[in-house]
Motif scaffolding. Structure first.
Motif, mmCIF file in Angstrom:
data_model
loop_
_atom_site.group_PDB
_atom_site.id
_atom_site.type_symbol
_atom_site.label_atom_id
_atom_site.label_comp_id
_atom_site.label_asym_id
_atom_site.label_seq_id
_atom_site.Cartn_x
_atom_site.Cartn_y
_atom_site.Cartn_z
ATOM 1 N N ARG A 192 1.012 -1.072 0.008
ATOM 2 C CA ARG A 192 0.039 -0.053 0.126
ATOM 3 C C ARG A 192 1.032 1.424 0.013
ATOM 4 O O ARG A 192 1.705 1.315 0.732
ATOM 5 C CB ARG A 192 -1.068 0.105 1.193
ATOM 6 C CG ARG A 192 -1.846 1.101 1.280
ATOM 7 C CD ARG A 192 -2.599 1.199 2.685
ATOM 8 N NE ARG A 192 -2.104 1.313 3.777
ATOM 9 C CZ ARG A 192 -1.812 0.409 4.715
ATOM 10 N NH1 ARG A 192 -2.257 -0.743 4.666
ATOM 11 N NH2 ARG A 192 -0.962 0.983 5.633
ATOM 12 N N ASP B 45 1.544 4.552 1.335
ATOM 13 C CA ASP B 45 1.201 5.284 2.562
ATOM 14 C C ASP B 45 1.517 6.837 2.236
ATOM 15 O O ASP B 45 1.299 7.921 2.708
ATOM 16 C CB ASP B 45 1.702 4.666 3.724
ATOM 17 C CG ASP B 45 0.841 3.560 4.286
ATOM 18 O OD1 ASP B 45 -0.112 3.208 3.443
ATOM 19 O OD2 ASP B 45 1.593 2.943 5.138
ATOM 20 N N ARG B 46 2.690 7.047 1.371
ATOM 21 C CA ARG B 46 3.138 8.418 0.948
ATOM 22 C C ARG B 46 3.876 8.451 -0.389
ATOM 23 O O ARG B 46 4.667 7.726 -0.715
ATOM 24 C CB ARG B 46 4.263 8.539 2.151
ATOM 25 C CG ARG B 46 4.846 10.012 1.882
ATOM 26 C CD ARG B 46 3.886 11.122 2.680
ATOM 27 N NE ARG B 46 4.753 12.460 2.463
ATOM 28 C CZ ARG B 46 5.363 12.958 3.341
ATOM 29 N NH1 ARG B 46 5.763 12.163 4.360
ATOM 30 N NH2 ARG B 46 5.750 14.182 3.263
ATOM 31 N N TYR C 34 6.854 5.993 -0.268
ATOM 32 C CA TYR C 34 6.912 5.320 1.092
ATOM 33 C C TYR C 34 5.874 4.338 1.124
ATOM 34 O O TYR C 34 4.609 4.646 1.011
ATOM 35 C CB TYR C 34 6.670 6.170 2.196
ATOM 36 C CG TYR C 34 6.914 5.823 3.705
ATOM 37 C CD1 TYR C 34 8.160 5.501 3.899
ATOM 38 C CD2 TYR C 34 5.966 5.805 4.574
ATOM 39 C CE1 TYR C 34 8.615 4.880 5.105
ATOM 40 C CE2 TYR C 34 6.516 5.308 5.834
ATOM 41 C CZ TYR C 34 7.733 4.913 6.062
ATOM 42 O OH TYR C 34 7.969 4.491 7.618
ATOM 43 N N ILE C 35 6.029 3.046 1.009
ATOM 44 C CA ILE C 35 5.150 1.881 0.722
ATOM 45 C C ILE C 35 5.080 0.810 1.899
ATOM 46 O O ILE C 35 6.192 0.598 2.569
ATOM 47 C CB ILE C 35 5.763 1.202 -0.521
ATOM 48 C CG1 ILE C 35 4.727 -0.126 -1.046
ATOM 49 C CG2 ILE C 35 7.018 0.406 -0.605
ATOM 50 C CD1 ILE C 35 4.776 -0.587 -2.319
ATOM 51 N N TYR C 36 3.947 0.631 2.119
ATOM 52 C CA TYR C 36 3.619 -0.367 3.323
ATOM 53 C C TYR C 36 3.612 -1.842 2.701
ATOM 54 O O TYR C 36 2.769 -1.908 1.626
ATOM 55 C CB TYR C 36 2.357 -0.058 4.105
ATOM 56 C CG TYR C 36 2.088 -1.456 4.937
ATOM 57 C CD1 TYR C 36 2.718 -1.895 6.249
ATOM 58 C CD2 TYR C 36 1.054 -2.192 4.560
ATOM 59 C CE1 TYR C 36 2.502 -3.036 6.732
ATOM 60 C CE2 TYR C 36 0.455 -3.389 5.261
ATOM 61 C CZ TYR C 36 1.106 -3.584 6.464
ATOM 62 O OH TYR C 36 0.842 -4.755 7.170
ATOM 63 N N SER C 37 4.484 -2.937 3.166
ATOM 64 C CA SER C 37 4.275 -4.284 2.420
ATOM 65 C C SER C 37 4.484 -5.291 3.533
ATOM 66 O O SER C 37 5.262 -5.425 4.099
ATOM 67 C CB SER C 37 5.381 -4.355 1.534
ATOM 68 O OG SER C 37 5.462 -5.749 1.000
ATOM 69 N N GLU D 126 7.857 -2.041 8.692
ATOM 70 C CA GLU D 126 6.539 -2.164 7.887
ATOM 71 C C GLU D 126 6.608 -1.335 6.504
ATOM 72 O O GLU D 126 5.776 -1.704 5.816
ATOM 73 C CB GLU D 126 5.598 -1.745 8.843
ATOM 74 C CG GLU D 126 5.326 -2.698 10.057
ATOM 75 C CD GLU D 126 3.910 -1.863 10.727
ATOM 76 O OE1 GLU D 126 3.541 -0.916 10.292
ATOM 77 O OE2 GLU D 126 3.443 -2.914 11.676
ATOM 78 N N HIS D 127 7.792 -0.415 6.550
ATOM 79 C CA HIS D 127 7.436 0.224 5.286
ATOM 80 C C HIS D 127 8.766 0.195 4.472
ATOM 81 O O HIS D 127 9.912 -0.088 5.270
ATOM 82 C CB HIS D 127 7.282 1.853 5.682
ATOM 83 C CG HIS D 127 5.729 1.971 5.955
ATOM 84 N ND1 HIS D 127 5.403 1.744 7.375
ATOM 85 C CD2 HIS D 127 4.798 2.483 5.395
ATOM 86 C CE1 HIS D 127 4.194 1.965 7.311
ATOM 87 N NE2 HIS D 127 3.704 2.451 6.310
ATOM 88 N N GLU E 255 -1.915 8.243 -3.261
ATOM 89 C CA GLU E 255 -1.700 7.769 -1.823
ATOM 90 C C GLU E 255 -2.721 6.871 -1.360
ATOM 91 O O GLU E 255 -3.857 7.193 -1.687
ATOM 92 C CB GLU E 255 -1.542 8.915 -0.797
ATOM 93 C CG GLU E 255 -0.093 9.693 -0.967
ATOM 94 C CD GLU E 255 -0.001 10.584 -0.148
ATOM 95 O OE1 GLU E 255 -0.899 10.792 1.021
ATOM 96 O OE2 GLU E 255 1.005 11.381 0.079
ATOM 97 N N GLY E 256 -2.268 5.776 -0.818
ATOM 98 C CA GLY E 256 -3.421 4.830 -0.152
ATOM 99 C C GLY E 256 -3.759 3.683 -1.260
ATOM 100 O O GLY E 256 -4.467 2.697 -1.130
ATOM 101 N N ARG F 73 -3.375 0.524 -3.723
ATOM 102 C CA ARG F 73 -2.716 -0.869 -3.511
ATOM 103 C C ARG F 73 -2.053 -1.053 -4.836
ATOM 104 O O ARG F 73 -2.454 -0.815 -5.995
ATOM 105 C CB ARG F 73 -3.517 -2.024 -3.141
ATOM 106 C CG ARG F 73 -4.371 -1.813 -1.904
ATOM 107 C CD ARG F 73 -3.424 -2.302 -0.760
ATOM 108 N NE ARG F 73 -2.971 -3.594 -1.040
ATOM 109 C CZ ARG F 73 -2.123 -4.060 0.199
ATOM 110 N NH1 ARG F 73 -1.963 -3.719 1.135
ATOM 111 N NH2 ARG F 73 -1.568 -5.324 -0.219
#
Length: 800
Positions: free
Chosen positions: A151, A153-154, A172-175, A237-238, A256-257, A259
């Motif tokens: 996702r 996030d930034r 800035y990605i959450y995976s 997490e990122h 942003e946000g 997927r």
């Protein structure tokens, strides 16, 4: 300055007397025309007139010829009226020796405003103008993609047009996948600290730490990020994604946000320090363009400012709809003035050297990058951009070497050439002479470079060519029934007219030529025989369809022509050979440079007509089999076998004359079928050999018909088929009852002309169809019993 009242009075005066003014202007123009004609006919002054006794003696020696001003093919030994239009015949005055020579008075030259320019060797410049637009350098584009699913996030760059530098953070990605891979590395490190694994000779331990580190690297983490994870001892997490290049963000594909999956594009970044300018070049200008050439162009955004770049790529594929080729130019853009999609207008100045090659002094003796032409050095090395070795500029195109610079092309002004396809007619001033004398000459042209044509054959340096008044001289030659641009064979035979020359005149010309051939010196006969043998070699190469052999055969013909000694001839024979050697030399030059079999066929058609005239005028035995019908026996049953072939030919001619494209497209298969059904068992000896040769030629023409896609290509193949059918008709004596007719269209194939056959004399032109159905300048019966009759006077022209 006139007052308004005076201007109104003048307008009213012209309005009331418009008819009278028109009559006076017309009379004045007619008076000028008669003055020019009289000046060209009569001496210009008392001093130019010969003594009466001399003039009378010359008149008694040379018979007076009378001709028609509108139909110069009409030639009579006495005054009278033209049998075609009824106009009074006019006398043809004595002219200097030469089939294309004309002599005029000083007064006529002044009235015609004749100007001459010397043929010279000089460096000329061809200006090629092109238009196009600015585009991104495709090698400088980078796509920022997701290396792991997750996702966003930034997004640190939240709009397009932002300039970024290499290594700056973009995303800035959450995976979840990335979190699991970090945990694997941390656990592997703990396991390694607890103690080394027990090993044996058969079982070796697995380095779990190295494996986990490599997995993270493949997911997009840098070495510094991996070290930080190991130091921290806890997973993150990122993941931060950095820019691989510096440039401008030109696309933002995610928000942003969102997927993303592995491989999804997030940004597109372009480096605009170097841009491409793509230009459209016409195919006729490609000869002047080469790799590394400097291009100057302007934009609407910066009036008066000129940008420069160098040609880096020329598209190998032509755009069929626009008939242009894309030319890519590499342009430095450090200041960022050039924006993608800007329209530009460009010009390339190509300096032309010997042989039509491009002279680029900036690249002479230089070393250049094969991928980036803006990298030029004085010595060997490597490209500063791609690291490839530099090469010499001469190896990448038509850039000449410094040693070749001294050779300059032979050129004439554009206004001097009366262009007839790849050839042209020029008029050369003949010095010295008591009166202005000019000689028409057919030459072979090279490409046009600015205001000049490059001369490939036919002129020498220093000769004076007419640059103004050449059309008038050509018209005067045509009236004199001499070879000219409109009448290449003289007497109106090659141009457009409405009738044919009388049979009595033809017989007289044949007798004159025969009387001349009897006095040919044996040495010249041997030289002429070598020329004819070289022509037969060209025929053999054409029949084999081997392009390399065709070019070599044409070159041998040129060498045989150079070895002929014109000084061995005198009088009429010398004049005839001067004409024929000029024509054959042009054929040899053009044939030696053909690039395709289609071009070779076109040049060979000209050579064939010229060599037939040589054989007829000089009485040389015909070694080919075109007139084989007089020497071989043809069984009647074989003539019956050829009947379907003739029927197919005439049906195809009707289809082309009526523009029935769909019906004509199946000609190749039908011709193959007919050829397969013809039985040649009744033939023996030379007759069988001749048929096998012609059958092979017809099979090749059938293959060309199969490749035809439209009427234009069908008509080209039909021209070759017509030549072969004419050979068959004469070789195998097919012109019996009903009689057949040979027709000629001088305008076919951009003025090169073509023949065809018909069963009747009503013209139905297959080369133009309904657009010019009645176009023909010759309709001749080819039946044996009618060969000596005069051609039919065709009066049905329609060239609208």
């Amino acid at each position: 300055m006139k007052s308004p009242l005076q201007s109104d009075r003048l307008r009213h005066f012209y309005k009331r007397n418009a008819g009278k003014i028109w009559v006076l202007q017309t009379a004045f123009l007619i008076l000028i025309g008669f003055s020019i004609a009289w000046s060209m006919k009569a001496p210009s002054s008392e001093s130019d007139q010969p003594p009466k006794e001399t003039a009378h003696a010359e008149h008694a020696k040379a018979p007076q010829i009378w001709t028609c001003s509108m139909h110069p093919q009409i030639r009579r030994n006495a005054p009278g009226k033209c049998p075609i239009c009824g106009m009074e015949l006019v006398p043809v005055g004595p002219t200097p020796e030469g089939m294309r020579t004309i002599q005029i008075s000083e007064t006529a030259r002044n009235l015609l405003r004749i100007e001459t320019t010397p043929v010279e060797r000089r460096e000329v410049t061809a200006k090629i103008r092109m238009v196009g637009k600015v585009e991104y350098d495709e090698t400088k584009l980078a796509h920022i993609t997701a290396w792991v699913s997750g996702r966003l996030d930034r997004l640190y760059v939240d709009f397009t047009g932002v300039e970024v530098k290499k290594g700056e953070h973009l995303v800035y990605i959450y995976s979840e996948e990335l979190y699991a891979a970090q945990e694997e590395l941390i656990q592997a490190l703990k396991y390694k600290k607890e103690g080394p694994a027990k090993t044996t000779r058969l079982v070796q331990p697995i380095d779990l730490v190295a494996s986990a580190r490599e997995k993270l690297r493949l997911l997009g983490l840098t070495a510094e990020q991996i070290q930080e994870i190991e130091k921290r001892g806890t997973p993150s997490e990122h993941l931060t994604i950095y820019s691989p290049i510096g440039g401008i963000v030109i696309q933002k594909l995610k928000e942003e946000g969102d997927r993303v999956r592995t491989g999804d594009r997030i940004y597109t970044v372009a480096d605009l320090n170097l841009v491409w300018v793509k230009l459209d070049a016409y195919e006729s200008d490609l000869i002047w363009l080469h790799y590394g050439q400097k291009v100057k162009f302007k934009t609407e955004a910066y009036p008066g400012e000129t940008f420069t770049g160098r040609i880096a790529f020329i598209d190998p594929v032509l755009n069929e709809s626009t008939r242009t080729v894309k030319v890519r130019v590499n342009v430095p853009n450090k200041d960022g003035k050039l924006k993608p999609e800007m329209f530009v207008s460009a010009v390339v100045e190509s300096q032309v050297a010997t042989g039509g090659r491009v002279l680029d002094e900036e690249l002479m003796g230089k070393w250049i990058s094969p991928m980036h032409p803006e990298i030029i050095k004085d010595h060997p090395g490597v490209c500063d951009i791609c690291g490839m070795p530099l090469v010499r500029a001469e190896t990448l195109g038509d850039v000449i070497t410094p040693e070749e610079k001294k050779d300059k092309p032979l050129v004439i002004p554009v206004s001097a050439a009366l262009v007839t396809g790849t050839r042209a007619i020029v008029y050369v001033e003949v010095p010295p002479a008591s009166k202005p004398t000019y000689e028409g000459r057919e030459i072979v042209l090279g490409p046009r470079a600015g205001n000049y044509y490059i001369v490939r054959n036919g002129l020498r340096e220093g000769e004076l060519v007419v640059t103004n008044g050449n059309f008038q001289l050509d018209s005067a030659l045509q009236i004199s029934a001499k070879p000219s641009m409109m009448t290449p064979e003289g007497g109106g035979g090659g141009g457009h007219h409405h009738g044919g020359s009388s049979s009595s005149n033809k017989k007289m010309e044949q007798k004159q030529s025969q009387s001349q051939t009897m006095s040919l010196p044996p040495q010249f006969q041997q030289q002429l025989s070598r020329v004819l043998q070289a022509t037969d070699a060209v025929t053999a190469a054409i029949e084999k369809s081997e392009l390399t052999q065709v070019r070599a055969a044409f070159e041998q013909l040129g060498q045989a022509l150079q070895q002929t000694d014109t000084k061995l001839l005198t009088g009429h024979a010398a004049m005839l050979w001067g004409e024929f050697s000029m024509l054959l030399s042009n054929d040899a030059v053009e044939g030696g440079d053909v690039l395709s079999l289609e071009e070779a066929d076109q040049v060979y058609a000209k050579l064939k007509r010229h060599i037939q005239r040589v054989r007829a005028q000089f009485g040389m035995n015909h070694t080919n089999h075109e007139n084989g019908a007089k020497d071989i026996e043809v069984p009647a049953e074989f003539q019956t076998e050829l009947a379907p072939l003739l029927s197919f030919y005439f049906t195809l001619s009707d289809f082309l004359a009526s523009d029935q494209e769909q019906k004509a497209l199946g000609a190749g298969s039908k011709l193959k079928q007919i050829l397969g059904s013809i039985q040649s068992s009744a033939l023996q000896g030379d007759a069988l050999r001749y048929w096998n040769q012609e059958a092979a030629n017809l099979a090749g023409i059938a293959d060309q018909f199969k490749l035809a896609k439209d009427l234009k290509s069908l008509r080209k193949s039909f021209a070759l088929l017509s030549q072969e059918i004419l050979v068959l008709v004469k070789t195998f004596d097919l012109a019996r009852q009903p009689p057949l007719y040979e027709l000629h269209c001088p305008m076919a194939f951009q003025g090169r002309g073509a023949i065809w056959l018909q069963r009747d004399s009503e013209v139905k032109n297959p080369y133009f169809g309904t657009s010019m159905l009645k176009c023909a300048d010759r309709v001749v019966p080819i039946a044996r019993e009618q060969l000596q009759e005069k051609p039919i006077e065709h009066k049905g022209h329609d060239h609208q």
